[in-house]
Write a protein that holds these residues in place. Structure first.
Motif, short mmCIF file in Angstrom:
data_model
loop_
_atom_site.label_atom_id
_atom_site.label_comp_id
_atom_site.label_asym_id
_atom_site.label_seq_id
_atom_site.Cartn_x
_atom_site.Cartn_y
_atom_site.Cartn_z
N ASP A 139 0.84 -1.51 -0.16
CA ASP A 139 -0.38 -0.09 -0.13
C ASP A 139 1.18 0.79 -0.09
O ASP A 139 1.83 1.63 1.03
CB ASP A 139 -0.56 -0.29 1.28
CG ASP A 139 -2.07 -0.66 1.50
OD1 ASP A 139 -1.92 -1.59 0.08
OD2 ASP A 139 -2.89 -1.17 2.44
N THR A 140 0.17 1.99 -0.89
CA THR A 140 1.08 3.47 -0.47
C THR A 140 0.50 4.57 0.51
O THR A 140 -1.16 4.40 0.47
CB THR A 140 1.08 4.23 -1.60
OG1 THR A 140 -0.21 4.43 -2.34
CG2 THR A 140 2.00 3.62 -3.07
N LEU A 141 1.28 5.36 0.73
CA LEU A 141 1.19 6.12 2.43
C LEU A 141 1.23 7.63 1.61
O LEU A 141 2.25 7.62 1.68
CB LEU A 141 1.31 5.65 3.77
CG LEU A 141 0.94 4.67 4.16
CD1 LEU A 141 1.85 4.44 4.99
CD2 LEU A 141 -0.86 4.87 4.50
N ARG A 142 0.26 9.00 2.49
CA ARG A 142 1.10 10.18 2.22
C ARG A 142 2.16 10.40 3.78
O ARG A 142 1.44 9.33 4.91
CB ARG A 142 0.07 11.41 2.47
CG ARG A 142 -0.42 11.47 1.11
CD ARG A 142 -1.25 12.48 0.97
NE ARG A 142 -1.71 12.26 2.00
CZ ARG A 142 -3.20 13.30 2.90
NH1 ARG A 142 -3.26 13.70 2.16
NH2 ARG A 142 -4.10 12.53 3.97
N ARG A 169 6.98 16.41 2.62
CA ARG A 169 6.11 15.39 2.40
C ARG A 169 6.24 14.40 0.86
O ARG A 169 7.30 14.67 0.30
CB ARG A 169 4.65 16.19 2.02
CG ARG A 169 3.83 15.36 2.19
CD ARG A 169 3.10 16.89 2.35
NE ARG A 169 2.07 16.71 1.44
CZ ARG A 169 0.94 16.80 0.49
NH1 ARG A 169 -0.26 16.58 1.36
NH2 ARG A 169 0.93 16.90 -0.88
N HIS A 170 6.46 12.97 1.74
CA HIS A 170 7.21 12.01 0.54
C HIS A 170 5.48 10.87 0.41
O HIS A 170 4.32 11.00 0.97
CB HIS A 170 7.92 11.53 0.80
CG HIS A 170 9.38 12.03 1.06
ND1 HIS A 170 10.35 12.56 0.16
CD2 HIS A 170 9.38 12.54 2.34
CE1 HIS A 170 10.89 13.20 0.54
NE2 HIS A 170 10.72 13.68 1.78
N THR A 171 5.56 9.79 -0.79
CA THR A 171 4.95 8.98 -0.44
C THR A 171 5.61 7.75 -0.02
O THR A 171 6.86 7.42 0.08
CB THR A 171 4.56 8.46 -2.25
OG1 THR A 171 4.18 9.63 -2.76
CG2 THR A 171 3.58 7.33 -2.24
N VAL A 204 5.59 3.73 0.79
CA VAL A 204 5.19 1.50 0.88
C VAL A 204 5.20 1.37 1.80
O VAL A 204 6.31 0.91 2.42
CB VAL A 204 5.74 1.79 -0.64
CG1 VAL A 204 5.02 0.83 -1.39
CG2 VAL A 204 6.02 2.48 -2.21
N VAL A 244 10.29 5.43 1.60
CA VAL A 244 10.20 6.26 1.73
C VAL A 244 10.47 6.67 -0.19
O VAL A 244 11.67 6.66 0.12
CB VAL A 244 10.12 7.59 2.72
CG1 VAL A 244 10.07 8.43 2.12
CG2 VAL A 244 9.84 7.01 4.07
N LYS A 249 6.81 15.63 -2.19
CA LYS A 249 5.32 16.34 -2.42
C LYS A 249 5.15 17.88 -2.10
O LYS A 249 5.55 18.33 -0.85
CB LYS A 249 4.07 15.18 -2.31
CG LYS A 249 4.57 13.55 -2.88
CD LYS A 249 3.28 13.23 -2.37
CE LYS A 249 2.18 13.47 -3.63
NZ LYS A 249 0.90 12.46 -4.17
N GLY A 273 -2.39 16.20 5.57
CA GLY A 273 -0.81 15.97 4.85
C GLY A 273 0.23 17.39 5.27
O GLY A 273 -0.23 17.47 3.98
#
Ligand code: SAM
Length: 214
Positions: free
Chosen positions: A11-14, A22-24, A26, A39, A44, A114
């Motif tokens: 799953d991907t998360l903020r 801020r990144h994505t 996994v 990360v 972002k 976020g």
């Protein structure tokens, strides 16, 4: 992550670093003992803040929590709590104002939105120095509005940003305080003849501003 988002591997998360980027992320490992995220380097952009300084007479602790949480989620830039005659002195000694409790509130609210950068928060436990010395400084370069249920003629229609909003205590301002604030460059605004609770007045004002400025 486990109870609300119910994440599983892949799953991907903020994700964000407090006061940072801020990144994505996994989910690489997800067990009862641990969750490990990978990360991604790519950044972002952070959500924009609202150009608002929100000044609120210190409300009871439960309401303080709602105001701090809502103002942070909605992106207020600066939050100011000040004393007023009808603010109970004991509110100033509440543990919710401490770094630990307010810090947790801010982190929860930032996670919700976020965002990674909390609003600046300052507190002024004496009314007169706040109204006479601090408020004029805060108002420099801003359009200021004083929310008061009576004797007011203006409607909220900011013609420039940033703005400063002032919301009174649960018991209202005294005549003396209202007069002193009248000397500052603030336009009086009524939200109608219904008297709203502090958190309702704040939510109404910020909701309107979110639509107008965001
Ligand atoms: N008894 C107080 C009075 O009559 O001023 C009521 C205070 S109200 C619970 C708390 C604060 O919310 C007020 O000082 C004001 O800043 C804001 N507020 C609540 N209802 C409002 C309204 N209808 N118009 C403008 N401001 C309002």
């Amino acid at each position: 992550m486990r109870h609300v988002l119910r994440v599983s591997v892949g799953d991907t998360l903020r994700v964000g670093v407090l006061h940072g980027k801020r990144h994505t992320g996994v989910v690489a490992v997800c067990s009862d003992q641990e969750i490990i995220l990978t990360v991604m380097e790519q950044e972002k952009p952070l959500p924009r803040k609202l150009p608002i300084t929100l000044c609120v007479a210190l409300p009871r602790p439960q309401t303080y929590k709602k105001v701090v949480y809502d103002a942070t989620v909605l992106g207020v830039s600066e939050l100011v709590f000040f004393h007023s005659r009808k603010v109970e002195k004991s509110y100033w000694h509440s543990p919710v104002l401490g770094e630990e409790k307010t810090g947790k509130l801010l982190r929860d609210a930032l996670s919700q939105a976020g965002d990674t950068v909390p609003p600046r928060i300052s507190t002024y436990p004496r009314f007169r120095p706040f109204a006479e010395d601090v408020l004029p400084r805060l108002l420099k370069g801003k359009e200021g509005f004083l929310f008061h249920p009576r004797d007011t003629v203006h409607t909220l229609s900011p013609s420039q940003i940033p703005v400063l909003y002032m919301v009174g205590p649960e018991g209202g301002f005294t005549d003396f305080e209202y007069e002193l604030l009248g000397n500052a460059d603030l336009l009086g605004v009524s939200l109608g003849e219904r008297i709203l609770r502090v958190e309702q007045a704040v939510a109404t004002i910020l909701g309107y501003s979110l639509i107008k400025f965001a």
